[in-house]
Design an enzyme around this catalytic site. Structure first.
Site, short mmCIF file in Angstrom:
data_model
loop_
_atom_site.label_atom_id
_atom_site.label_comp_id
_atom_site.label_asym_id
_atom_site.label_seq_id
_atom_site.Cartn_x
_atom_site.Cartn_y
_atom_site.Cartn_z
N SER A 175 40.43 -11.43 45.40
CA SER A 175 39.64 -12.30 46.25
C SER A 175 38.56 -11.56 47.05
O SER A 175 37.72 -12.21 47.67
CB SER A 175 40.58 -13.01 47.24
OG SER A 175 41.22 -12.07 48.08
N SER A 232 43.77 -7.96 45.31
CA SER A 232 42.49 -8.53 45.73
C SER A 232 41.41 -7.52 46.07
O SER A 232 40.25 -7.89 46.21
CB SER A 232 42.70 -9.45 46.94
OG SER A 232 43.25 -10.66 46.52
N LYS A 237 35.22 -8.22 54.99
CA LYS A 237 35.63 -9.46 54.32
C LYS A 237 35.81 -10.56 55.37
O LYS A 237 36.26 -10.29 56.49
CB LYS A 237 36.95 -9.22 53.57
CG LYS A 237 37.33 -10.31 52.58
CD LYS A 237 38.65 -9.94 51.88
CE LYS A 237 39.10 -11.02 50.92
NZ LYS A 237 40.40 -10.68 50.28
#
Lengths: 592, 501
Positions: free
Chosen positions: B131, B155, B53
């Site tokens: 996210s 997330s 990420k």
């Protein structure tokens, strides 16, 4: 034992040579609009110290004046002051990173990823930084909290990389201390009558310093992150101060104590210490019932203002006077004091408004989620307390009780040369006592101390009047051998002073050689010789004899003493014996 | 040096699914080589392409956190988790798209553009969740073997549920956060996404180590005390509060079926109460923005990052007002303002302090229902005699299946926050939690889809019971596994589309 402890304390202080070799650091601070005239970073250290001393002398004079002039307005209005002092701790590493602390290294060479707030970096509390902080808090008799924690204080400024300062807002590590000001903490003759004055210390907290901004007008700001996260302590006093002079003495004493316990890198004049003061006035004799404001549990106070970033003791005193007078004038003119932040520039006559209440920053204090609470074990506190260097007040007691000095001389000795003169005094006295085989427990020990004190303060003091103190100029063993010659009656006191002056000027011959070269050996006249010489002189000046006998002009005897010494070879006439002989020979006044 | 196994297939998938916008940067294909020289103890991770990420620092690829203010930022160092991956012989194959600084539930608030999930040409564009939507979708579309995400309030788990992969959030403090860009430090965890439970577990084992650089890393002595017991028969808690009226029928049915299957396999089911749950979401949306407003204060373009064009600041102001205004996106600005408000002197007591109290109540709720006592607490909470004790809690990960991006765009922010309602409690309590895809039977589907549809089922365990959570997840994943979970090669997506070479 005590004497030794005391000595070690000051030895410890002076064995930090880097303090003495660094250029000055005057820094522009965050949120600082008003600041001291920025001294050049290359100002020679000695010069700066001298200036500071001059400044202090001036401050003292000013203080005396202010005291003497009785201002009717001050009879009516009472001043109240609280002080916050920020001091740079003497630590090897920064507060939250293992980067080394530094004083004058090249910019941005001592900063870790966290110090410059790189994404993903985290704080690492350096627990060793607690040690000097704890010593300081113990010196102010604070209660050490078994648990304390760190909070974020938010405000935006380019010298604050994280956008917040890590400080201790909710749970400071030390609370409820105090500092006591004695007469000897004030410049000679200016001590208030209500001494000793006890000022409460609300708390001591640890926090981070900011980066240094160097502004290059019109629009360049250079940032040096070496100073970021240098550990600081903030010492917050209660609003217990009612006199600008007391505020100045308080700041000065806090500085001395911090230095004594080796908690701080540098004194105020060197940028290692800064003060904020809050100032309010109230009408005397008005016992405000429900009225008045309360700060830190002290009630019935007037609206206060805060003056930020004062970088010298004189600035503290002058800013308070100016702000007090401004507030009185304002209130007497029908106005009201507003809670605001103000600044002060050295030399100005009044404080300047920086921002009002509406402009106050809401710091949005939040516990730092990355830093666990600090737990301080009692055994650490006990150990530090036991090994705390002897504090100045205790040193005064020791100097008076064990070393036979007057309170005034003890205070003077303590205040000179950041403790170096005191250390020198201890060295001289202890060497002298050893030479004369007098133990510290011996009842004669105080007389040794008194003699040494006289030589260190008076004789050496007058030689150093216009020069920077240096213990190497006349090393302790030299002074000891001079005093020893005198005490052994091998030289007269006049010769001893001459010997000291020669050594002070750098004469490399040893004392015995000097005595021989100058023919200073005391070969005392016989009492017959004294009598003959005295009688000859008295006969030469019958007028003066009459003045002494009939008009009581005793001082003229001294002239005869001087003449006796002048007319004899060096080292033969001792002043006290000469005077005694003269007294015996002078005709007694006829009683009419 | 030779190319990684299946390297060509992964590269092909990356170009085939480039339009999903799962990656913000990709490693050079030449980097996908085997490090034969690496003496990796964990063979299961060695030579595997793993996506990271974009809020986790890498020294070789940019780390932007999908924010304009970091659009050109390259970190001078690798995050500890990245270093551990490399040490284990894994290859970082790219940085994945996300909601800016982790703030969002659909991976649409990105400087690099929204992540879009389209599983079938006839399907309208769906949310990949957020996210960590880029990481989840990269795994789901077989563009990488596994991916690192971060989970602050769900997330990792929410996107895992929406995209049909496994998403694991470990106990707080087990995986190092050094080098992970903070959103809300007291909640942030590094999470792992993979097609199956065992893959995720392998990555977790490679990363699960004490790190002295992270001050919140759990100490070795505490790690030694954590529970490692194995259980043949699990006591499974069913939190009644999670059966909300807005639960989508397909999700409810998947949950019920999972519970039924667990019961049939000899595990016992127990209704439990977690009363503080109803307040958990509001508490989360006070605490996380409060910490975010503080953590994001550092982005000023002074020491790194992008600056606004021209001169910024005036003599009266800081030198970065314009820079922050331009560099930070609207959702980030909204949360910074929210946080600045709840921390302000006037609101602190009514918001931040209250929310912290709720957080404590949520933790207390969990401690009351688990058989394992919380190893971080000295005292055992009072047990209610009416409250059965359970080993793990099983509940949905999200109230709905992946919503369409169009519906998400019309949503007001509060509704968007509702997606996190089931994931936030475990985050507030720092508990290990995993989302496992469970296939929805055709007759349970709302509209019959031309692909495998899954719902995310979440398993929550006591603090430190990460192994037990994995064990339970393994059982659940075998109930009705996805085709992808059963495949050995990257030739099928989580929604069952086979990818020809």
């Amino acid at each position: 034992m005590l004497a030794n402890n005391t000595r070690n304390a000051f030895v410890a202080v002076s064995k930090r040579p880097y303090v003495w070799s660094i250029p000055l650091r005057f820094q522009k601070r965050a949120l600082q609009t008003a600041s001291q005239p920025p001294a050049q970073d290359d100002t020679p250290f000695r010069k700066a110290l001298k200036d500071a001393a001059k400044q202090q002398k001036k401050a003292t004079r000013g203080g005396n004046k202010a005291k003497k002039a009785s201002d009717p307005r001050l009879e009516k209005w009472e001043l109240t002051v609280g002080i916050e002092i920020h001091a740079e701790l003497n630590t090897a590493r920064k507060l939250f990173s293992s980067a080394a602390t530094s004083i004058s290294e090249s910019p941005n060479t001592h900063a870790s990823l966290f110090d410059v707030a790189f994404p993903g970096s985290q704080p690492h509390f350096q627990k060793e930084t607690l040690i000097p902080a704890l010593r300081a808090a113990l010196a102010f008799d604070c209660t050490i909290q078994p648990r304390s924690s760190f909070d974020r204080k938010h405000y935006f400024y380019q010298d604050q990389p994280n956008g917040y300062q890590i400080t201790q807002y909710y749970e400071p590590f030390a609370t409820d201390g105090h500092i006591t000001l004695h007469a000897h903490d004030f410049p000679a003759g200016s001590a208030p009558e209500d001494c000793p004055i006890k000022i409460g210390i609300k708390q001591v907290q640890m926090e981070q310093d900011t980066a240094k901004t160097v502004q290059q007008p019109p629009s360049t700001h250079l940032l040096d992150f070496n100073r970021v996260s240098h550990p600081l302590i903030e010492i917050i006093t209660l609003p217990h101060i009612h006199d600008p002079l007391v505020a100045a003495a308080c700041v000065r004493k806090i500085q001395t104590i911090l230095k004594t316990v080796d908690a701080c890198t540098a004194g105020m004049e060197m940028g290692g210490l800064r003060a904020d003061v809050n100032v309010s006035i109230r009408e005397r004799g008005q016992t405000t019932g429900g009225e008045g404001l309360s700060y830190s549990g002290v009630t019935g106070l007037g609206q206060r203002t805060e003056i930020k970033n004062l970088a010298s003791v004189k600035a503290v005193e002058d800013a308070i006077i100016a702000e007090r007078d401004r507030q009185i004038q304002l209130v007497e003119g029908g106005g009201a004091v507003e809670g605001e932040t103000r600044g002060w520039t050295v030399g100005s006559k009044t404080t300047k408004r920086l921002r009002g209440k509406e402009g106050e920053i809401d710091y949005r204090y939040m516990p730092d989620p990355d830093i666990s609470p600090v737990f301080i074990a009692q055994d650490l506190v006990d150990h530090l307390r036991t090994n705390l260097p002897v504090l100045p007040d205790r040193v005064v007691d020791v100097l008076v009780e064990k070393y036979g000095l007057s309170v005034k001389d003890a205070g003077t000795l303590l205040s000179f040369d950041s403790g170096d003169r005191l250390e020198y005094f201890f060295e001289v006295t202890n060497q002298l006592a050893r030479t004369r085989l007098i133990k510290p427990s011996d009842p004669k020990f105080p007389t040794i101390g008194k003699a040494a004190g006289n030589w260190v303060l008076m004789e050496l003091g007058s030689l150093f009047k216009d020069e920077e103190w240096s213990a190497d100029r006349v090393p302790p063993e030299i002074l000891v051998s001079i005093i020893q010659q005198l005490l052994e009656k091998r030289v007269t006191s006049r010769s001893a002073k001459k010997l000291l002056a020669e050594k002070f000027e750098g004469d490399e011959r040893d004392i015995d050689q000097l005595i021989e070269d100058y023919n200073m050996q005391l070969r005392p006249l016989s009492s017959e010789g004294y009598r003959n010489l005295a009688q000859t002189l008295l006969d030469e000046k019958p007028d003066m004899v009459r003045d002494i006998v009939e008009k009581g002009q005793e001082k003229k005897i001294k002239w005869f003493v001087g003449q006796m010494m002048a007319r004899s070879p060096e080292g033969t006439v001792e002043a006290d014996v000469a005077e005694k002989t003269l007294q015996e020979l002078l005709p007694t006044k006829k009683v009419e | 040096m030779s190319l990684l196994k299946h390297a060509k297939q992964y590269l092909a998938n990356q170009s085939k699914y480039a339009h999903l916008n799962a990656f913000v940067s990709l490693a050079e294909p030449s980097k996908l080589v085997s490090h034969a020289d690496v003496k990796a103890e964990r063979r299961d991770v060695k030579d595997k392409p793993i996506a990271v990420k974009d809020n986790i620092c890498t020294a070789d690829l940019k780390t932007t956190a999908s924010s304009g203010i970091l659009k050109e930022f390259t970190s001078p160092y690798d995050a500890t988790v990245v270093k551990l991956l490399r040490d284990a012989g894994a290859v970082v194959c790219g940085k994945t798209n996300m909601d800016e600084f982790g703030m969002g539930s659909h991976s649409t608030h990105s400087y690099a553009g929204a992540v879009t999930m389209q599983r079938h040409s006839a399907e309208e564009e769906k949310s990949a969740g957020g996210s960590s939507g880029g990481s989840a979708l990269a795994v789901a579309s077989a563009q990488c073997w596994a991916a690192l995400g971060t989970d602050t309030g769900g997330s990792v788990r929410l996107p895992a549920a929406y995209t049909g992969v496994v998403g694991f959030k470990p106990s707080y403090g087990l995986l190092s956060r050094w080098g992970v860009i903070a959103y809300a430090n007291s909640l942030d965890t590094v999470g792992i996404l993979g097609k199956g439970v065992q893959d995720v577990r392998a990555v977790f084992d490679a990363l699960n180590a004490y790190d002295s650089q992270d001050p919140t890393s759990v100490s070795p002595s505490t790690r030694a005390r954590l529970n490692n017991k194995k259980k043949d028969s699990l006591r499974i808690g069913i939190p009644l509060e999670y059966n909300i009226s807005t639960l989508q029928p397909a999700v409810r049915q998947a949950w019920m079926r999972t519970l039924r299957e667990l019961h049939e396999r000899g595990h016992s089911l127990h209704p439990i109460r977690l009363p503080a749950t109803q307040h958990a979401l509001s508490a989360y949306y006070i605490l996380a923005p409060a910490e975010a407003s503080s953590n994001l204060a550092k982005y000023d373009g002074v020491r790194y990052g992008s600056r606004a064009e021209g001169i910024d600041g005036s003599p009266e102001s800081v030198l970065f007002a314009k820079t922050r205004g331009q560099g930070l996106g609207p959702e980030v600005q909204r949360r910074i303002l929210l946080g600045a408000f709840t921390l302000s002197a006037q609101a602190m007591d009514n918001y931040f302090i209250q929310a912290q109290k709720i957080r404590r109540l949520v933790q207390h709720d969990f401690n009351r229902v688990f058989t394992t006592p919380n190893p971080l607490l000295d005292e055992m909470p009072e047990q209610s005699e009416y409250q059965p004790l359970v080993d793990v809690i099983v509940c949905p990960t999200a109230p709905t299946l992946a919503p369409s991006l169009a519906s998400v765009e019309d949503q007001d922010p509060i509704s968007a926050y509702m997606n996190d309602i089931f994931t936030v409690p475990a985050s507030l309590a720092g508990l290990p939690s995993i989302s496992v895809p469970v296939r929805i039977a055709r007759d349970e589907q709302i509209t019959v889809q031309p692909f495998e549809e899954t719902a995310g089922i979440q398993i929550i365990g006591q603090y430190g019971d990460d192994n037990l959570v994995f064990a339970a997840a393994d059982i659940v994943s075998r109930i009705s596994p996805t085709s992808q979970a059963q495949s050995k090669a990257p030739d099928v997506t989580s929604w069952g589309a086979s990818i020809s070479k």
